[in-house]
Motif scaffolding. Structure first.
Motif, short mmCIF file in Angstrom:
data_model
loop_
_atom_site.label_atom_id
_atom_site.label_comp_id
_atom_site.label_asym_id
_atom_site.label_seq_id
_atom_site.Cartn_x
_atom_site.Cartn_y
_atom_site.Cartn_z
N ARG A 97 -53.11 -3.07 -48.87
CA ARG A 97 -53.04 -3.66 -50.20
C ARG A 97 -54.47 -3.66 -50.50
N ILE A 98 -54.47 -3.21 -51.80
CA ILE A 98 -55.46 -2.72 -52.36
C ILE A 98 -56.44 -3.95 -53.09
N HIS A 99 -54.77 -4.46 -53.81
CA HIS A 99 -55.14 -5.14 -55.60
C HIS A 99 -54.51 -6.38 -55.18
N LYS A 100 -53.91 -7.51 -55.43
CA LYS A 100 -53.04 -8.53 -55.63
C LYS A 100 -52.24 -7.91 -56.31
N LYS A 101 -51.99 -7.07 -56.78
CA LYS A 101 -51.28 -6.59 -57.55
C LYS A 101 -50.32 -4.32 -56.83
N TYR A 102 -51.07 -4.39 -56.04
CA TYR A 102 -50.69 -3.37 -55.21
C TYR A 102 -50.89 -3.02 -54.06
N LEU A 103 -49.98 -2.79 -53.38
CA LEU A 103 -49.46 -1.50 -51.74
C LEU A 103 -49.03 -0.81 -51.37
N ILE A 104 -50.87 0.22 -50.93
CA ILE A 104 -49.98 1.33 -51.36
C ILE A 104 -49.52 1.93 -50.19
N ASN A 105 -49.29 3.62 -49.98
CA ASN A 105 -49.39 4.37 -49.04
C ASN A 105 -49.98 4.79 -48.01
N LEU A 106 -51.09 4.88 -47.79
CA LEU A 106 -52.19 5.63 -47.25
C LEU A 106 -52.55 6.86 -47.46
N MET A 107 -50.60 7.68 -46.81
CA MET A 107 -50.74 8.91 -47.12
C MET A 107 -50.08 9.44 -47.92
N TYR A 108 -50.77 8.84 -49.39
CA TYR A 108 -50.64 9.20 -50.67
C TYR A 108 -52.09 8.85 -51.62
N ILE A 109 -52.75 8.73 -50.50
CA ILE A 109 -54.25 8.47 -51.62
C ILE A 109 -55.39 10.27 -52.05
N VAL A 110 -55.44 10.26 -52.41
CA VAL A 110 -56.29 11.01 -53.09
C VAL A 110 -57.60 11.30 -52.54
N ASN A 111 -58.60 10.70 -53.80
CA ASN A 111 -59.70 9.95 -53.99
C ASN A 111 -60.45 9.04 -53.96
N ILE A 112 -61.34 7.98 -53.56
CA ILE A 112 -61.21 7.01 -53.86
C ILE A 112 -63.31 7.22 -54.59
N ASN A 113 -62.30 6.40 -55.70
CA ASN A 113 -64.00 6.86 -56.69
C ASN A 113 -64.59 5.61 -56.79
N ASN A 114 -66.22 5.62 -56.85
CA ASN A 114 -66.72 4.85 -56.94
C ASN A 114 -67.37 4.35 -58.35
N ALA A 115 -67.67 5.45 -58.78
CA ALA A 115 -68.28 5.98 -60.32
C ALA A 115 -67.96 4.66 -61.67
N ASP A 116 -66.46 3.86 -61.75
CA ASP A 116 -66.34 3.38 -62.54
C ASP A 116 -65.50 2.22 -61.92
N GLY A 117 -66.29 1.62 -60.88
CA GLY A 117 -66.25 0.28 -60.39
C GLY A 117 -65.11 0.87 -59.10
N SER A 118 -64.12 0.44 -58.73
CA SER A 118 -63.65 1.28 -57.77
C SER A 118 -61.71 1.37 -57.79
N ASN A 119 -61.48 2.91 -58.09
CA ASN A 119 -60.44 3.40 -58.26
C ASN A 119 -60.03 4.25 -56.86
N CYS A 120 -58.91 3.65 -57.11
CA CYS A 120 -57.66 4.98 -55.62
C CYS A 120 -57.44 5.50 -56.69
N GLU A 121 -57.12 7.20 -56.14
CA GLU A 121 -56.36 7.78 -56.92
C GLU A 121 -55.38 7.94 -55.73
N LEU A 122 -54.21 8.49 -56.69
CA LEU A 122 -53.06 8.85 -55.54
C LEU A 122 -51.99 10.23 -55.62
N ILE A 123 -51.52 10.14 -54.93
CA ILE A 123 -50.89 11.80 -55.59
C ILE A 123 -50.40 11.45 -56.38
N GLY A 124 -49.57 12.39 -57.73
CA GLY A 124 -49.29 12.29 -58.91
C GLY A 124 -50.56 11.46 -60.31
#
Length: 71
Positions: free
Chosen positions: A23-50
């Motif tokens: 659970r990365i956020h109160k609104k988002y529960l993600i499948n870890l196998m779909y993570i492509v990148n974690i970006n810290n440049a603009d705060g914290s974002n998680c990029e997933l496949i697609g």
């Protein structure tokens, strides 16, 4: 309506295997196998496949990084 959505995410969090879902956020529960990148440049974002980019809550960022064993 929002409370119902939050409760549903909590329930899914209990059902799904914790080694594959996070659970990365109160609104988002993600499948870890779909993570492509974690970006810290603009705060914290998680990029997933697609090219789906989701925010990572400040209080969950440290736990995610630790869980994924990245520096």
């Amino acid at each position: 309506m929002v409370l119902k959505t939050v409760l549903m995410i909590v329930e899914y969090g209990k059902i799904l295997a914790p080694r594959y879902f996070f659970r990365i956020h109160k609104k988002y529960l993600i499948n870890l196998m779909y993570i492509v990148n974690i970006n810290n440049a603009d705060g914290s974002n998680c990029e997933l496949i697609g090219n789906l980019i989701l925010p990572v809550a400040k209080r969950r960022k440290e736990d995610l990084v630790s869980f994924l064993n990245i520096k």
